[in-house]
Design a protein around this motif. Structure first.
Motif, PDB file in Angstrom:
ATOM      1  N   ASN A  66      -5.704   1.341  -4.066  1.00  0.00           N
ATOM      2  CA  ASN A  66      -4.401   0.830  -4.492  1.00  0.00           C
ATOM      3  C   ASN A  66      -4.256   0.032  -5.939  1.00  0.00           C
ATOM      4  O   ASN A  66      -5.476  -0.010  -6.205  1.00  0.00           O
ATOM      5  CB  ASN A  66      -3.586  -0.052  -3.239  1.00  0.00           C
ATOM      6  N   ASP A  67      -3.243  -0.480  -6.370  1.00  0.00           N
ATOM      7  CA  ASP A  67      -3.416  -1.573  -7.347  1.00  0.00           C
ATOM      8  C   ASP A  67      -3.672  -2.911  -7.289  1.00  0.00           C
ATOM      9  O   ASP A  67      -3.378  -3.776  -8.168  1.00  0.00           O
ATOM     10  CB  ASP A  67      -2.079  -1.203  -8.185  1.00  0.00           C
ATOM     11  N   GLU A  68      -3.898  -3.427  -6.127  1.00  0.00           N
ATOM     12  CA  GLU A  68      -4.014  -4.795  -5.818  1.00  0.00           C
ATOM     13  C   GLU A  68      -5.362  -5.321  -6.796  1.00  0.00           C
ATOM     14  O   GLU A  68      -5.343  -6.328  -6.691  1.00  0.00           O
ATOM     15  CB  GLU A  68      -4.324  -4.881  -4.323  1.00  0.00           C
ATOM     16  N   GLY A  69      -6.026  -4.452  -7.033  1.00  0.00           N
ATOM     17  CA  GLY A  69      -7.386  -4.903  -7.594  1.00  0.00           C
ATOM     18  C   GLY A  69      -6.786  -5.314  -9.121  1.00  0.00           C
ATOM     19  O   GLY A  69      -7.773  -5.473  -9.911  1.00  0.00           O
ATOM     20  N   GLY A  70      -5.975  -4.896  -9.713  1.00  0.00           N
ATOM     21  CA  GLY A  70      -5.290  -5.198 -11.029  1.00  0.00           C
ATOM     22  C   GLY A  70      -5.352  -3.898 -11.831  1.00  0.00           C
ATOM     23  O   GLY A  70      -5.179  -4.203 -13.025  1.00  0.00           O
ATOM     24  N   LEU A  71      -6.222  -2.943 -11.507  1.00  0.00           N
ATOM     25  CA  LEU A  71      -5.955  -1.656 -12.413  1.00  0.00           C
ATOM     26  C   LEU A  71      -4.566  -1.011 -12.083  1.00  0.00           C
ATOM     27  O   LEU A  71      -4.149  -0.805 -11.120  1.00  0.00           O
ATOM     28  CB  LEU A  71      -7.168  -1.007 -12.046  1.00  0.00           C
ATOM     29  N   TYR A  72      -4.338  -0.331 -13.178  1.00  0.00           N
ATOM     30  CA  TYR A  72      -3.138   0.633 -13.078  1.00  0.00           C
ATOM     31  C   TYR A  72      -3.296   1.733 -12.211  1.00  0.00           C
ATOM     32  O   TYR A  72      -4.266   2.694 -12.347  1.00  0.00           O
ATOM     33  CB  TYR A  72      -2.899   1.263 -14.495  1.00  0.00           C
ATOM     34  N   HIS A  73      -2.182   1.578 -11.110  1.00  0.00           N
ATOM     35  CA  HIS A  73      -2.335   2.878 -10.070  1.00  0.00           C
ATOM     36  C   HIS A  73      -1.036   2.956  -9.715  1.00  0.00           C
ATOM     37  O   HIS A  73      -0.751   2.480  -8.461  1.00  0.00           O
ATOM     38  CB  HIS A  73      -3.468   2.473  -9.268  1.00  0.00           C
ATOM     39  N   PRO A  74      -0.109   3.382 -10.331  1.00  0.00           N
ATOM     40  CA  PRO A  74       1.339   3.172 -10.107  1.00  0.00           C
ATOM     41  C   PRO A  74       1.744   4.085  -8.823  1.00  0.00           C
ATOM     42  O   PRO A  74       2.833   3.848  -8.098  1.00  0.00           O
ATOM     43  CB  PRO A  74       2.211   3.716 -11.270  1.00  0.00           C
ATOM     44  N   ASN A  75       1.120   5.359  -8.518  1.00  0.00           N
ATOM     45  CA  ASN A  75       1.621   6.246  -7.485  1.00  0.00           C
ATOM     46  C   ASN A  75       0.595   5.948  -6.200  1.00  0.00           C
ATOM     47  O   ASN A  75       0.434   6.940  -5.540  1.00  0.00           O
ATOM     48  CB  ASN A  75       1.827   7.586  -8.004  1.00  0.00           C
ATOM     49  N   TRP A  76      -0.222   5.038  -5.858  1.00  0.00           N
ATOM     50  CA  TRP A  76      -0.987   5.031  -4.965  1.00  0.00           C
ATOM     51  C   TRP A  76      -0.193   5.330  -3.574  1.00  0.00           C
ATOM     52  O   TRP A  76      -0.866   5.533  -2.705  1.00  0.00           O
ATOM     53  CB  TRP A  76      -1.938   3.706  -4.621  1.00  0.00           C
ATOM     54  N   ASP A  77       0.833   4.741  -3.387  1.00  0.00           N
ATOM     55  CA  ASP A  77       1.582   4.926  -2.201  1.00  0.00           C
ATOM     56  C   ASP A  77       1.909   6.468  -1.885  1.00  0.00           C
ATOM     57  O   ASP A  77       1.823   6.823  -0.709  1.00  0.00           O
ATOM     58  CB  ASP A  77       2.830   4.283  -2.301  1.00  0.00           C
ATOM     59  N   ALA A  78       2.040   7.206  -2.832  1.00  0.00           N
ATOM     60  CA  ALA A  78       2.181   8.830  -2.619  1.00  0.00           C
ATOM     61  C   ALA A  78       0.568   9.194  -1.925  1.00  0.00           C
ATOM     62  O   ALA A  78       0.717  10.249  -1.186  1.00  0.00           O
ATOM     63  CB  ALA A  78       2.480   9.610  -3.827  1.00  0.00           C
ATOM     64  N   ASN A  79      -0.377   8.993  -2.673  1.00  0.00           N
ATOM     65  CA  ASN A  79      -1.702   9.358  -2.181  1.00  0.00           C
ATOM     66  C   ASN A  79      -2.027   8.887  -0.938  1.00  0.00           C
ATOM     67  O   ASN A  79      -2.463   9.473  -0.003  1.00  0.00           O
ATOM     68  CB  ASN A  79      -2.876   8.781  -2.940  1.00  0.00           C
ATOM     69  N   LEU A  80      -1.443   7.306  -0.305  1.00  0.00           N
ATOM     70  CA  LEU A  80      -1.495   6.862   0.999  1.00  0.00           C
ATOM     71  C   LEU A  80      -0.636   7.688   2.116  1.00  0.00           C
ATOM     72  O   LEU A  80      -1.308   8.245   2.960  1.00  0.00           O
ATOM     73  CB  LEU A  80      -1.105   5.493   0.905  1.00  0.00           C
ATOM     74  N   SER A  81       0.327   8.527   1.598  1.00  0.00           N
ATOM     75  CA  SER A  81       1.286   9.048   2.462  1.00  0.00           C
ATOM     76  C   SER A  81       0.555  10.514   2.599  1.00  0.00           C
ATOM     77  O   SER A  81       0.512  10.987   3.742  1.00  0.00           O
ATOM     78  CB  SER A  81       2.654   9.440   1.500  1.00  0.00           C
ATOM     79  N   TRP A  82       0.114  11.170   1.664  1.00  0.00           N
ATOM     80  CA  TRP A  82      -0.865  12.220   1.763  1.00  0.00           C
ATOM     81  C   TRP A  82      -1.888  12.253   2.790  1.00  0.00           C
ATOM     82  O   TRP A  82      -2.140  12.988   3.634  1.00  0.00           O
ATOM     83  CB  TRP A  82      -1.366  12.652   0.431  1.00  0.00           C
ATOM     84  N   ALA A  83      -2.645  11.097   2.599  1.00  0.00           N
ATOM     85  CA  ALA A  83      -4.027  10.741   3.504  1.00  0.00           C
ATOM     86  C   ALA A  83      -3.463  10.467   4.911  1.00  0.00           C
ATOM     87  O   ALA A  83      -4.115  10.957   5.905  1.00  0.00           O
ATOM     88  CB  ALA A  83      -4.561   9.562   2.903  1.00  0.00           C
ATOM     89  N   LEU A  84      -2.208   9.819   5.259  1.00  0.00           N
ATOM     90  CA  LEU A  84      -1.977   9.787   6.351  1.00  0.00           C
ATOM     91  C   LEU A  84      -1.416  11.023   7.140  1.00  0.00           C
ATOM     92  O   LEU A  84      -1.622  11.032   8.446  1.00  0.00           O
ATOM     93  CB  LEU A  84      -0.504   8.919   6.497  1.00  0.00           C
ATOM     94  N   LYS A  85      -0.944  11.958   6.381  1.00  0.00           N
ATOM     95  CA  LYS A  85      -0.583  13.259   6.951  1.00  0.00           C
ATOM     96  C   LYS A  85      -1.933  14.036   7.172  1.00  0.00           C
ATOM     97  O   LYS A  85      -2.245  14.699   8.444  1.00  0.00           O
ATOM     98  CB  LYS A  85       0.046  14.197   5.896  1.00  0.00           C
ATOM     99  N   LEU A  86      -3.142  13.836   6.379  1.00  0.00           N
ATOM    100  CA  LEU A  86      -4.319  14.421   6.786  1.00  0.00           C
ATOM    101  C   LEU A  86      -4.996  13.823   7.926  1.00  0.00           C
ATOM    102  O   LEU A  86      -5.459  14.451   8.934  1.00  0.00           O
ATOM    103  CB  LEU A  86      -5.288  14.439   5.610  1.00  0.00           C
ATOM    104  N   GLN A  87      -4.844  12.638   8.053  1.00  0.00           N
ATOM    105  CA  GLN A  87      -5.198  11.763   9.216  1.00  0.00           C
ATOM    106  C   GLN A  87      -4.725  12.106  10.570  1.00  0.00           C
ATOM    107  O   GLN A  87      -5.326  12.419  11.448  1.00  0.00           O
ATOM    108  CB  GLN A  87      -5.201  10.292   8.894  1.00  0.00           C
ATOM    109  N   ALA A  88      -3.320  12.253  10.478  1.00  0.00           N
ATOM    110  CA  ALA A  88      -2.356  12.672  11.517  1.00  0.00           C
ATOM    111  C   ALA A  88      -2.943  14.036  12.132  1.00  0.00           C
ATOM    112  O   ALA A  88      -3.368  14.401  13.215  1.00  0.00           O
ATOM    113  CB  ALA A  88      -1.008  12.531  11.672  1.00  0.00           C
ATOM    114  N   GLN A  89      -3.011  14.922  11.029  1.00  0.00           N
ATOM    115  CA  GLN A  89      -3.532  16.286  11.557  1.00  0.00           C
ATOM    116  C   GLN A  89      -4.834  16.170  12.175  1.00  0.00           C
ATOM    117  O   GLN A  89      -5.363  17.113  12.957  1.00  0.00           O
ATOM    118  CB  GLN A  89      -3.274  17.199  10.337  1.00  0.00           C
ATOM    119  N   MET A  90      -5.789  15.616  11.481  1.00  0.00           N
ATOM    120  CA  MET A  90      -7.279  15.502  12.145  1.00  0.00           C
ATOM    121  C   MET A  90      -7.246  14.844  13.578  1.00  0.00           C
ATOM    122  O   MET A  90      -8.029  15.452  14.585  1.00  0.00           O
ATOM    123  CB  MET A  90      -8.160  14.502  11.097  1.00  0.00           C
ATOM    124  N   ASP A  91      -6.416  14.136  13.864  1.00  0.00           N
ATOM    125  CA  ASP A  91      -6.190  13.422  15.142  1.00  0.00           C
ATOM    126  C   ASP A  91      -5.801  14.550  16.205  1.00  0.00           C
ATOM    127  O   ASP A  91      -6.055  14.490  17.114  1.00  0.00           O
ATOM    128  CB  ASP A  91      -5.337  12.067  14.999  1.00  0.00           C
TER     129      ASP A  91
END
Length: 96
Positions: free
Chosen positions: A9-34
């Protein structure tokens, strides 16, 4: 062996404006793995770094296995993740 999705995410101070979209994608993958392979996924790691995930939408880091796993176990886990990835992409394609 297990796999772990790492999302920055961008909490470290580096530009990362769409991290939430990446998180959403990862959560879909995580749910399907489960659903498809219970026990395959370790808990998702959400970390204040961007890991170059700002460069391309949908970017994730995938860690496969640990130092205690054999290459054979890691490859089996990677194959299972690939099956999950196909299922999620096919599902998105059918809805889109």
């Amino acid at each position: 062996a297990q796999v772990m999705l790492v999302i920055g995410n961008d909490e470290g101070g580096l530009y990362h404006p769409n991290w939430d979209a990446n998180l959403s994608w990862a959560l879909k993958l995580q749910a399907q793995m489960d659903r498809q392979f219970p026990g395959l996924a370790r808990p998702l790691l959400f970390y204040p770094q961007r890991y170059n995930q700002h460069a391309t939408p949908g970017s994730i880091v995938l860690e496969v296995g640990t130092t205690g796993d054999t290459m054979e176990k890691a490859l089996t886990a990677a194959d299972a993740f690939c099956e999950v990835l196909i299922q999620v992409i096919d599902g998105l394609h059918l809805r889109g």
